[in-house]
Design a protein around this motif. Structure first.
Motif, short mmCIF file in Angstrom:
data_model
loop_
_atom_site.label_atom_id
_atom_site.label_comp_id
_atom_site.label_asym_id
_atom_site.label_seq_id
_atom_site.Cartn_x
_atom_site.Cartn_y
_atom_site.Cartn_z
N GLU A 1 16.29 7.57 57.93
CA GLU A 1 16.65 7.80 56.53
C GLU A 1 17.11 9.23 56.29
O GLU A 1 17.91 9.48 55.37
CB GLU A 1 15.44 7.49 55.63
N ARG A 2 16.68 10.18 57.12
CA ARG A 2 17.06 11.58 56.93
C ARG A 2 18.46 11.88 57.44
O ARG A 2 18.98 12.97 57.21
CB ARG A 2 16.05 12.49 57.64
N LEU A 3 19.07 10.93 58.16
CA LEU A 3 20.41 11.18 58.71
C LEU A 3 21.45 11.39 57.61
O LEU A 3 22.48 12.02 57.85
CB LEU A 3 20.84 10.01 59.61
N SER A 4 21.20 10.84 56.42
CA SER A 4 22.15 11.00 55.33
C SER A 4 21.82 12.20 54.44
O SER A 4 22.46 12.40 53.41
CB SER A 4 22.19 9.73 54.46
N GLU A 5 20.82 12.99 54.84
CA GLU A 5 20.50 14.20 54.09
C GLU A 5 21.34 15.37 54.60
O GLU A 5 21.71 15.43 55.78
CB GLU A 5 19.01 14.53 54.25
#
Length: 496
Positions: free
Chosen positions: A442-446
């Motif tokens: 989920e953090r890949l799009s941050e």
């Protein structure tokens, strides 16, 4: 409130039942009074008629006997003709009776004259009068079976039996000459009713009333009251259960509503925090990129000129200049990404065939795909239309394709699929090149988070900003171990 309501309902039911029982008892008592008075009047009338009939018959026999004394056979004939069962004439010189064998064993004498003598065992009624000669007496008798049947039919016992056969009447009793006990109604007043327990533990409604000096006892069935009480208990228990279930359900709904509201607040605060962070980062990135880009351009131009015009550079120096130019280009790319991230996204709204756009972008990487030996599985419907900015959507698709190509190795497969689901258009790209932990997907799009050695972590963040500006979203998931799926969700066009 529930207990008070139940108490009032129970008291009201008992009061209504007792009033009903009192009215019922009053009607029954009136019926018993009427039957009793009628029976007594009938007894008095019957006794008067019998007394007059038998006395007249006896005096007539005495008159005839004074003219010509009767013989036994003459008395028997006269008795049969007059409807009498027996005639006895007691004279000083003897007794004459007709018929002779009918009542010879009865203890008859002249001690009881002028009143009816009832012989219940023999079912006879006798009456005697003194002889006209002054000595002796004359006794006449008649059968009493029919009179007894009449008295039984109209008597008090028959009236009580008829009352006891009525519905809801368990027992009726008339106590002659009894005084009213505690709680008994006085003479002429309506019957008093009270609930009592029998020795067998049954509940009855007992009504008492005074009738002509006698105590009337009526035991009435309290079953309707008990049934009403049981029904009220069940209704009370059902109401309490429903109240408890409603309270539990209300508490559960309130809890979940509160939790949902808290989640909405947290999500709103998180989005607001992200927006503030992105705005701050955007402003800082724009300022930094603006300040860095000009020196980078100057450095790039100087290195390019040095590479073209410096003839005295040896091969080692020329290789060093080329490496510097590549570093400047990479830094310029990072600055460009910063500017793209900082720039507000204001998409145009045009009909875009998402399937055609994906196929166009794939054609740009066709040679690279063939040279790398990467398999491509394409499953796109022909009518995958959305409303959006073609340039911005092309940037999203290009970024996702480049990430997928950079993550896979030769012989591996990239899956590109499109579909329509629940009023939305879905474009998914799956590849087996997941290098991040599942918890970090989920953090890949941050912003600034990347697993690439030379990445900036802005590519997927920019894609997510573009899609959210189109009322869509970018979602990352792990369909199976080692695989990453990037899903592009966009609303379907208003015209379908």
């Amino acid at each position: 409130m529930v207990l008070a309501w139940f108490f009032l309902q129970t008291r009201q039911a008992q009061r209504v039942f007792l009033e009903d029982a009192s009215e019922h008892s009053r009607l029954l008592a009136d019926a018993v009074v009427l039957h009793t008075r009628g029976a007594r009047l009938a007894e008095e009338a019957t006794e008067t008629i019998l007394t007059g009939f038998l006395e007249s018959s006896a005096r007539f026999v005495g008159y005839l006997d004074g003219i010509a004394p009767f013989r036994a056979d003459e008395l028997a004939a006269f008795a049969q003709e007059a409807g009498l069962s027996m005639i006895r004439i007691q004279r000083p010189d003897g007794i004459v009776q007709g018929p002779e064998d009918g009542h010879a064993n009865l203890p008859l004498d002249c001690s009881q004259l002028g009143r009816l003598i009832r012989l219940e065992s023999a079912h006879q009624i006798l009456l005697g009068v003194p002889s006209q000669a002054g000595e002796g007496c004359i006794l006449v008798g008649m059968g009493s079976r029919q009179i007894e049947a009449l008295e039984q039919a109209i008597g008090v016992s028959r009236a009580l039996q008829a009352v006891q056969e009525l519905p809801a009447v368990l027992k009726v009793k008339l106590v002659e000459g009894a005084a009213g006990g505690d709680g008994a109604a006085a003479e002429g007043e309506p019957p008093s009713v009270a609930l009592r327990q029998t020795r067998q533990g049954e509940t009855i409604a007992q009504a008492t009333a005074m009738i002509d000096g006698s105590l009337l006892l009526l035991d009435l069935d309290a079953g309707p009251l008990l049934a009403m009480r049981e029904r009220l208990w069940w209704e009370f228990l059902g109401f309490v259960v429903m109240l408890a279930l409603s309270g539990v359900l209300g508490a559960w709904l309130l809890y979940h509503h509160q939790r949902a509201h808290e989640r909405q607040l947290l999500d709103y605060e998180r989005r607001l925090s992200v927006q503030r962070e992105e705005a701050g980062l955007g402003r800082a990135a724009a300022a930094i990129a603006h300040e860095i880009r000009n020196p980078l351009n100057a450095m790039a131009m100087g290195l390019q000129r040095l590479q073209l015009e410096a003839d005295g550079l040896n091969s080692e120096h020329r290789r060093l200049v080329a490496l510097l130019r590549e570093a400047v280009q990479r830094t310029n790319g990072t600055v460009t990404g910063l500017l793209d991230f900082a720039r507000p996204v204001q998409p145009r709204r045009l009909p875009v065939a998402l399937n055609a756009l994906v196929e166009d972008q794939l054609s740009l990487y066709q040679a690279r795909i063939l040279d790398s030996g990467i398999a491509l599985e394409l499953d796109l419907p022909s009518d995958l239309w959305v409303d959006g900015d073609p340039d911005l959507l092309r940037q999203v698709v290009d970024n996702l394709l480049r990430n997928a190509l950079e993550s896979v190795s030769s012989g591996e497969c990239i899956q590109v699929q499109g579909a329509r689901e629940a009023g939305q258009v879905l474009l998914s790209l799956s590849n087996p090149g997941l290098s991040a932990e599942v918890s970090d997907v989920e953090r890949l799009s941050e912003p600034w988070f990347t697993t690439k050695p030379t990445g900036t972590g802005l590519g997927l963040a920019i894609c997510k900003r573009i899609l959210r500006a189109h009322d869509g979203d970018l979602r990352l998931r792990v369909p199976r171990p080692g695989w990453l799926t990037a899903e592009v969700w966009m609303p379907m066009p208003a015209n379908g």
